[in-house]
Design a protein around this motif. Structure first.
Motif, PDB file in Angstrom:
ATOM      1  N   ARG A  22      75.904  64.057  43.319  1.00 17.95           N
ATOM      2  CA  ARG A  22      76.707  62.882  43.703  1.00 17.95           C
ATOM      3  C   ARG A  22      78.191  63.428  44.525  1.00 17.95           C
ATOM      4  O   ARG A  22      78.604  62.947  45.445  1.00 17.95           O
ATOM      5  N   LEU A  23      78.624  64.454  43.957  1.00 15.32           N
ATOM      6  CA  LEU A  23      79.720  65.266  44.674  1.00 15.32           C
ATOM      7  C   LEU A  23      79.141  65.669  45.997  1.00 15.32           C
ATOM      8  O   LEU A  23      80.209  65.477  46.981  1.00 15.32           O
ATOM      9  N   ALA A  24      77.955  66.286  46.190  1.00 13.59           N
ATOM     10  CA  ALA A  24      77.606  66.706  47.716  1.00 13.59           C
ATOM     11  C   ALA A  24      77.460  65.576  48.607  1.00 13.59           C
ATOM     12  O   ALA A  24      77.959  65.610  49.610  1.00 13.59           O
ATOM     13  N   ASP A  25      77.035  64.413  48.056  1.00 10.21           N
ATOM     14  CA  ASP A  25      76.945  63.166  48.938  1.00 10.21           C
ATOM     15  C   ASP A  25      78.283  62.678  49.327  1.00 10.21           C
ATOM     16  O   ASP A  25      78.490  62.469  50.317  1.00 10.21           O
ATOM     17  N   LEU A  26      79.381  62.703  48.302  1.00 13.11           N
ATOM     18  CA  LEU A  26      80.623  62.225  48.429  1.00 13.11           C
ATOM     19  C   LEU A  26      81.376  63.184  49.716  1.00 13.11           C
ATOM     20  O   LEU A  26      82.015  62.409  50.397  1.00 13.11           O
ATOM     21  N   ILE A  27      81.171  64.399  49.431  1.00 12.07           N
ATOM     22  CA  ILE A  27      81.975  65.422  50.299  1.00 12.07           C
ATOM     23  C   ILE A  27      81.177  65.027  51.826  1.00 12.07           C
ATOM     24  O   ILE A  27      81.795  65.041  52.648  1.00 12.07           O
ATOM     25  N   ALA A  28      79.873  65.011  51.892  1.00  9.83           N
ATOM     26  CA  ALA A  28      79.323  65.162  52.991  1.00  9.83           C
ATOM     27  C   ALA A  28      79.558  63.724  53.742  1.00  9.83           C
ATOM     28  O   ALA A  28      79.700  63.594  55.111  1.00  9.83           O
ATOM     29  N   SER A  29      79.929  62.610  52.938  1.00  9.17           N
ATOM     30  CA  SER A  29      80.324  61.162  53.765  1.00  9.17           C
ATOM     31  C   SER A  29      81.703  61.657  54.419  1.00  9.17           C
ATOM     32  O   SER A  29      81.889  60.737  55.337  1.00  9.17           O
ATOM     33  N   TYR A  30      82.671  62.501  53.908  1.00  2.83           N
ATOM     34  CA  TYR A  30      83.990  62.510  54.174  1.00  2.83           C
ATOM     35  C   TYR A  30      83.747  63.620  55.443  1.00  2.83           C
ATOM     36  O   TYR A  30      84.578  63.264  56.340  1.00  2.83           O
ATOM     37  N   LEU A  31      82.951  64.370  55.836  1.00  2.00           N
ATOM     38  CA  LEU A  31      83.057  65.410  56.752  1.00  2.00           C
ATOM     39  C   LEU A  31      82.523  64.600  58.253  1.00  2.00           C
ATOM     40  O   LEU A  31      81.886  63.747  58.368  1.00  2.00           O
ATOM     41  N   SER A  32      83.181  65.259  59.224  1.00  2.00           N
ATOM     42  CA  SER A  32      82.864  64.772  60.408  1.00  2.00           C
ATOM     43  C   SER A  32      81.767  65.460  61.058  1.00  2.00           C
ATOM     44  O   SER A  32      81.709  66.398  61.985  1.00  2.00           O
ATOM     45  N   LEU A  33      80.380  65.011  60.726  1.00  2.00           N
ATOM     46  CA  LEU A  33      79.274  65.625  60.956  1.00  2.00           C
ATOM     47  C   LEU A  33      78.520  64.841  61.867  1.00  2.00           C
ATOM     48  O   LEU A  33      78.646  63.370  62.155  1.00  2.00           O
ATOM     49  N   LYS A  34      77.458  65.293  62.601  1.00  2.00           N
ATOM     50  CA  LYS A  34      76.562  64.705  63.471  1.00  2.00           C
ATOM     51  C   LYS A  34      75.412  63.791  62.439  1.00  2.00           C
ATOM     52  O   LYS A  34      75.289  64.264  61.206  1.00  2.00           O
ATOM     53  N   VAL A  35      74.655  62.863  62.925  1.00  2.67           N
ATOM     54  CA  VAL A  35      73.864  62.287  62.180  1.00  2.67           C
ATOM     55  C   VAL A  35      72.758  63.053  61.478  1.00  2.67           C
ATOM     56  O   VAL A  35      72.298  62.933  60.426  1.00  2.67           O
ATOM     57  N   GLU A  36      72.447  64.002  62.527  1.00  2.00           N
ATOM     58  CA  GLU A  36      71.150  65.042  62.066  1.00  2.00           C
ATOM     59  C   GLU A  36      71.587  65.930  60.849  1.00  2.00           C
ATOM     60  O   GLU A  36      70.743  65.945  59.972  1.00  2.00           O
ATOM     61  N   GLU A  37      72.868  66.215  60.613  1.00  4.99           N
ATOM     62  CA  GLU A  37      73.088  66.929  59.849  1.00  4.99           C
ATOM     63  C   GLU A  37      73.485  65.953  58.378  1.00  4.99           C
ATOM     64  O   GLU A  37      73.197  66.753  57.192  1.00  4.99           O
ATOM     65  N   LYS A  38      73.935  64.819  58.652  1.00  3.67           N
ATOM     66  CA  LYS A  38      73.917  64.191  57.303  1.00  3.67           C
ATOM     67  C   LYS A  38      72.623  63.983  56.831  1.00  3.67           C
ATOM     68  O   LYS A  38      72.528  63.658  55.561  1.00  3.67           O
ATOM     69  N   GLN A  39      71.710  63.624  57.952  1.00  2.00           N
ATOM     70  CA  GLN A  39      70.354  63.091  57.367  1.00  2.00           C
ATOM     71  C   GLN A  39      69.697  64.273  56.641  1.00  2.00           C
ATOM     72  O   GLN A  39      68.927  64.417  55.717  1.00  2.00           O
ATOM     73  N   THR A  40      70.019  65.587  57.085  1.00  2.00           N
ATOM     74  CA  THR A  40      69.362  66.898  56.376  1.00  2.00           C
ATOM     75  C   THR A  40      69.871  66.817  54.885  1.00  2.00           C
ATOM     76  O   THR A  40      69.332  67.159  54.003  1.00  2.00           O
ATOM     77  N   ILE A  41      71.438  66.732  54.750  1.00  2.00           N
ATOM     78  CA  ILE A  41      71.817  66.500  53.433  1.00  2.00           C
ATOM     79  C   ILE A  41      71.257  65.361  52.592  1.00  2.00           C
ATOM     80  O   ILE A  41      70.824  65.369  51.268  1.00  2.00           O
ATOM     81  N   LEU A  42      70.926  64.237  53.336  1.00  2.00           N
ATOM     82  CA  LEU A  42      70.168  63.222  52.637  1.00  2.00           C
ATOM     83  C   LEU A  42      68.711  63.477  51.936  1.00  2.00           C
ATOM     84  O   LEU A  42      68.297  63.012  51.125  1.00  2.00           O
ATOM     85  N   GLU A  43      68.294  64.225  53.188  1.00  2.00           N
ATOM     86  CA  GLU A  43      66.691  64.477  52.784  1.00  2.00           C
ATOM     87  C   GLU A  43      66.382  65.536  51.744  1.00  2.00           C
ATOM     88  O   GLU A  43      65.409  66.074  51.212  1.00  2.00           O
ATOM     89  N   ALA A  44      67.785  66.410  51.380  1.00  2.00           N
ATOM     90  CA  ALA A  44      67.525  67.366  50.392  1.00  2.00           C
ATOM     91  C   ALA A  44      67.604  66.925  49.040  1.00  2.00           C
ATOM     92  O   ALA A  44      68.487  66.442  48.449  1.00  2.00           O
ATOM     93  N   VAL A  45      66.251  66.923  48.779  1.00  2.00           N
ATOM     94  CA  VAL A  45      65.821  66.096  47.309  1.00  2.00           C
ATOM     95  C   VAL A  45      66.484  67.053  46.297  1.00  2.00           C
ATOM     96  O   VAL A  45      66.977  66.143  45.216  1.00  2.00           O
ATOM     97  N   THR A  46      66.397  68.129  46.153  1.00  2.00           N
ATOM     98  CA  THR A  46      66.879  68.831  44.776  1.00  2.00           C
ATOM     99  C   THR A  46      68.318  69.061  44.953  1.00  2.00           C
ATOM    100  O   THR A  46      68.810  69.332  46.107  1.00  2.00           O
ATOM    101  N   VAL A  47      68.955  69.095  43.862  1.00  2.00           N
ATOM    102  CA  VAL A  47      70.461  69.268  44.052  1.00  2.00           C
ATOM    103  C   VAL A  47      70.865  70.687  44.231  1.00  2.00           C
ATOM    104  O   VAL A  47      71.899  70.792  45.392  1.00  2.00           O
ATOM    105  N   GLU A  48      70.169  71.736  44.151  1.00  2.00           N
ATOM    106  CA  GLU A  48      70.696  73.084  44.779  1.00  2.00           C
ATOM    107  C   GLU A  48      70.353  73.380  46.184  1.00  2.00           C
ATOM    108  O   GLU A  48      71.295  73.818  46.906  1.00  2.00           O
TER     109      GLU A  48
END
Length: 446
Positions: free
Chosen positions: A152-178
């Protein structure tokens, strides 16, 4: 299922969305009447107006509609809360909107040592990111301190960052926490590097501006003090005083002197760092350095001309005879206007050396300009001062170089000129070659 453009919805996040496409609006209406649950997935290409299943990412977020508001422009604003990651298994329906079968992606409860280490690194990196990025309020750090779940911490920080949609989608598609934490750590590190470079550049620009402003302020203050004390321009503005001396000593024609004085007044009223000031300085240098009244004393002795031509060239009897006729007419009429001799012949027969001999016989300086391959009319008449790096044409440059206003001027390779969309330089030569006009030749730059 509603496809999204330019945004990714993360689990546990509350996000406002603006929905405008009719299939998406229809899906919202139907879901509001039932369970208020909908899957949001990002489009792979935002420019696609009517996406098909292949244009939509397979990992999305199951979300709950918290609030919906219809706007006057026909779009609908919805407030959604992400619940969990889901995988789209297949598309059951495509019209009037998408219906999909999904499987929920569960997250492990246990936290590995590697995940714990990555969490600490990411928190430190995010603190640095917030300090460098002015658009994120410092209170944001308080919201991540109390989050215990690494995913959840990773998702929260990713939502705050000024990233491209592709980069945010990469984080969303990372299924394992590590994997998710590693992806975020790499992206965060890259963003911090970019922000540090931006900060460094801002600092350099600010220092430069401060330096220019400080110099301008001090110069204006110095000028005001010197005016109060009644000091002469020589001490107050040495550069302008130097130009004024040069203008007075250059023996310029009245209209040229008036123009030079006017330009000098313009220069005195603008800061030295302005780009226009450099243009005016260059223009004044050309005006002052041109030999307006400097000339060599000509001599007309037919026997001396014949002697020099015979010394320098063997044969060419017809050419020598024509040149002697020309000098005889000059001696009889006493007029030394800008008359023209045309020398025609293949390369190597001595056209240029004949012209040099004429200059030596008359006691004048010699200059030549090669016109072969010239395609631009401005090469002859000069560029107007509105253009960056503009200069006078070849004619004025050659006179400036030779240092007198009555040289023997050879225009070589006249037949090799070309023409294109920038004009025909041979047409511009008419003014140069006509004895009635060339004494009043006008250069665009001057």
């Amino acid at each position: 299922m509603i496809p999204l453009r330019n945004i990714v919805v993360f689990p546990q996040m509350i996000v406002p969305l603006f929905i405008g496409r009719s299939p998406s609006l229809k899906a919202l209406e139907d879901t509001m009447a039932k369970e208020r649950m909908v899957v949001f997935a990002s489009q792979k290409k935002e420019e696609v107006e009517a996406p098909s299943p292949k244009d939509i990412s397979r990992i999305g977020t199951l979300s709950e509609i918290v609030q919906m508001l219809a706007l006057p422009d026909g779009t609908t604003k919805v407030l959604v809360e992400g619940i969990c990651r889901v995988r789209i298994e297949d598309f059951v329906q495509e019209t009037p909107y998408f219906r999909v079968n999904i499987s929920r992606i569960e997250e492990p409860e246990e936290i590995s040592v590697e995940a714990e280490a990555l969490v600490r690194t990411i928190i430190k990196g995010f603190e640095k990111y917030v300090k460098l990025n002015r658009r994120i309020p410092s209170e944001t750090l308080m919201s991540i301190v109390n989050v215990d779940n690494p995913g959840r911490l990773a998702d929260l920080i990713a939502s705050y960052l000024s990233l491209k949609v592709e980069e945010k989608q990469t984080i969303l598609e990372a299924v394992t926490v590590e994997k998710r934490l590693k992806e975020l750590s790499e992206i965060l590190e890259k963003e911090i590097e970019v922000l540090e470079v931006e900060k460094k550049l801002r600092g350099k620009v600010r220092k430069q501006i401060e330096k220019v402003q400080k110099e301008y302020y001090l110069k204006e203050k110095l000028r005001a003090i010197q005016e109060e004390l009644g000091e002469e321009e020589e001490y107050a503005q040495p550069e302008l005083a130097e130009y004024r001396k040069k203008i007075e000593g250059a023996k310029l024609p009245p209209e040229v002197k008036e123009k030079a004085t006017k330009e000098l007044e313009r220069l005195s009223q603008m800061p030295s760092m302005v780009a226009e000031a450099t243009v005016i300085r260059t223009y004044l240098d050309w005006l002052i350095e041109l030999p307006w009244k400097k000339k060599t004393k000509s001599k007309l002795d037919i026997s001396e001309v014949e002697k020099i031509l015979n010394q320098d060239h063997y044969g060419l009897e017809k050419v020598k005879e024509r040149i002697l006729e020309y000098f005889a007419v000059l001696q009889l009429t006493g007029k030394m206007g800008g008359t023209i001799l045309c020398l025609v012949g293949p390369p190597g027969v001595g056209k240029t050396s004949v012209a040099r001999s004429i200059a030596r016989a008359m006691g004048r300086k010699f200059t030549r300009v090669s016109l072969g391959g010239i395609r631009d009319e401005a090469e002859v008449r000069g560029h107007r001062r509105t253009y960056v790096g503009s200069l006078p044409g070849r004619i004025i440059q050659s006179i400036h170089k030779v240092g007198v206003n009555n040289p023997v001027f050879l225009m070589d390779e006249v037949d090799k000129m070309g023409m294109d969309f920038r004009g025909d330089p041979s047409a511009a030569l008419l003014e140069v070659l006509d004895p009635e006009m060339n004494k009043e030749f006008s250069d665009h730059y001057l």
